[in-house]
Scaffold this active site. Structure first.
Site, PDB file in Angstrom:
ATOM      1  N   HIS A  96      -0.580 -38.923  -7.773  1.00 35.73           N
ATOM      2  CA  HIS A  96      -0.812 -38.096  -6.610  1.00 35.73           C
ATOM      3  C   HIS A  96       0.617 -37.637  -6.326  1.00 35.73           C
ATOM      4  O   HIS A  96       1.630 -38.153  -6.574  1.00 35.73           O
ATOM      5  CB  HIS A  96      -1.447 -39.045  -5.482  1.00 35.73           C
ATOM      6  CG  HIS A  96      -1.613 -38.142  -4.377  1.00 35.73           C
ATOM      7  ND1 HIS A  96      -0.863 -37.894  -3.371  1.00 35.73           N
ATOM      8  CD2 HIS A  96      -2.968 -37.905  -3.878  1.00 35.73           C
ATOM      9  CE1 HIS A  96      -1.535 -37.000  -2.524  1.00 35.73           C
ATOM     10  NE2 HIS A  96      -2.655 -36.949  -2.811  1.00 35.73           N
ATOM     11  N   GLU A 168      -3.962 -30.160  -7.411  1.00 34.81           N
ATOM     12  CA  GLU A 168      -3.885 -30.289  -5.954  1.00 34.81           C
ATOM     13  C   GLU A 168      -2.429 -29.491  -5.773  1.00 34.81           C
ATOM     14  O   GLU A 168      -1.376 -30.198  -6.179  1.00 34.81           O
ATOM     15  CB  GLU A 168      -3.599 -31.821  -5.716  1.00 34.81           C
ATOM     16  CG  GLU A 168      -4.899 -32.647  -5.720  1.00 34.81           C
ATOM     17  CD  GLU A 168      -4.818 -33.816  -4.681  1.00 34.81           C
ATOM     18  OE1 GLU A 168      -5.757 -33.557  -3.730  1.00 34.81           O
ATOM     19  OE2 GLU A 168      -3.901 -34.536  -4.666  1.00 34.81           O
TER      20      GLU A 168
END
Ligand code: PEP
Length: 254
Positions: A96, A168
């Site tokens: 992430h 993302e």
């Protein structure tokens, strides 16, 4: 004639929220109530790891927000993949952008984590995305290609079946500025092209890509319809049961 619905994956990343177990239990219960079961949608809740075992007793698909690259050992504060699995996680978010930024995770660390998670039987949601779209398109596309290529180095074609990539764009995560579905479509195609180059075209065609970055009930339909993705990685909007429930209902349209 029956129309075949797409399988959609919705991953809820609670990040470091909420602050206490009772609050987390309330949120989990509210989401479970709001999120009806649809055969074509997989909803995976990724709470803070300390809450996982409490939720696995209640049921539903769970994920861990990170794992370490070793299962055990002298690594204070780390969570091993087998530990996460043993308390109910079947998915692991890895790489992430917040971990890359705040915990200094490199592509090589991400790669080691991906391999450890797969070896432990977790499905991996590998997060990739460029920092900014300023400048040359080849530069930011190259950045994403590097994240995919290094992150998957050593992952066999067979294990790739347990990998999902979440695209993302970093500037869209935790901001108020989601990407456009059109640009997401281009990047989803680019990621599948990278998979085709690394493996082959057949696996690339069906390879699952998610979009993440300020996804919410207002834009979910557009991303799922026009973004070329198989689902969404949802941060803030997954902390509001009603909003997340709406996203699940929208996903059921596809
Ligand atoms: C995320 O946590 O991966 C994310 C996309 O967050 P948000 O939806 O809040 O931008």
């Amino acid at each position: 004639m029956t129309s075949q619905k797409r399988k959609i994956l919705l991953v809820a990343n609670w990040k470091c929220n909420p602050a206490t177990l009772p609050e987390a239990q309330r949120l989990f219960a509210a989401i479970k109530k709001t999120v009806p079961r649809y055969n074509n949608i997989d909803v995976v809740i990724c709470p803070p790891a300390v809450f996982l075992s409490r939720f696995s007793a209640v049921g539903g698909k769970l994920g861990v927000q990170d794992v370490f690259w070793e299962n055990t050992g002298a690594y204070t504060g780390a969570i091993g993949s087998r530990m996460a699995r043993s308390v109910g996680a079947s998915y692991a978010i890895i790489g992430h952008s917040e971990r890359r930024e705040h915990m200094g995770e490199t592509n090589e660390m991400v790669q080691a984590k991906v391999k450890a998670a797969l070896a432990a039987g977790l499905r991996v949601v590998l997060c990739v995305g460029e920092k900014s779209r300023d400048g040359d398109a080849a530069a930011y596309a190259g950045f994403v290609k590097e994240e995919v290529s290094v992150g998957l180095r050593g992952v066999t074609k067979q294990s790739l079946g347990n990998v999902i990539i979440a695209y993302e764009p970093i500037w869209a995560v935790g901001s108020d500025e989601a990407d456009t579905p059109e640009r997401t479509l281009e990047m989803a195609l680019y990621i599948r092209k990278t998979i085709a180059d690394l493996y082959d075209r057949t696996v690339a065609q069906t390879f699952p890509v998610l979009y993440g970055g300020s996804a919410n009930a207002g834009n979910a339909r557009a991303f799922l319809r026009d973004g070329g993705v198989d689902g969404l990685l949802v941060g803030r909007a997954s902390l509001q049961a009603k909003e997340f429930g709406k996203i699940v209902q929208i996903a059921n349209e596809f």
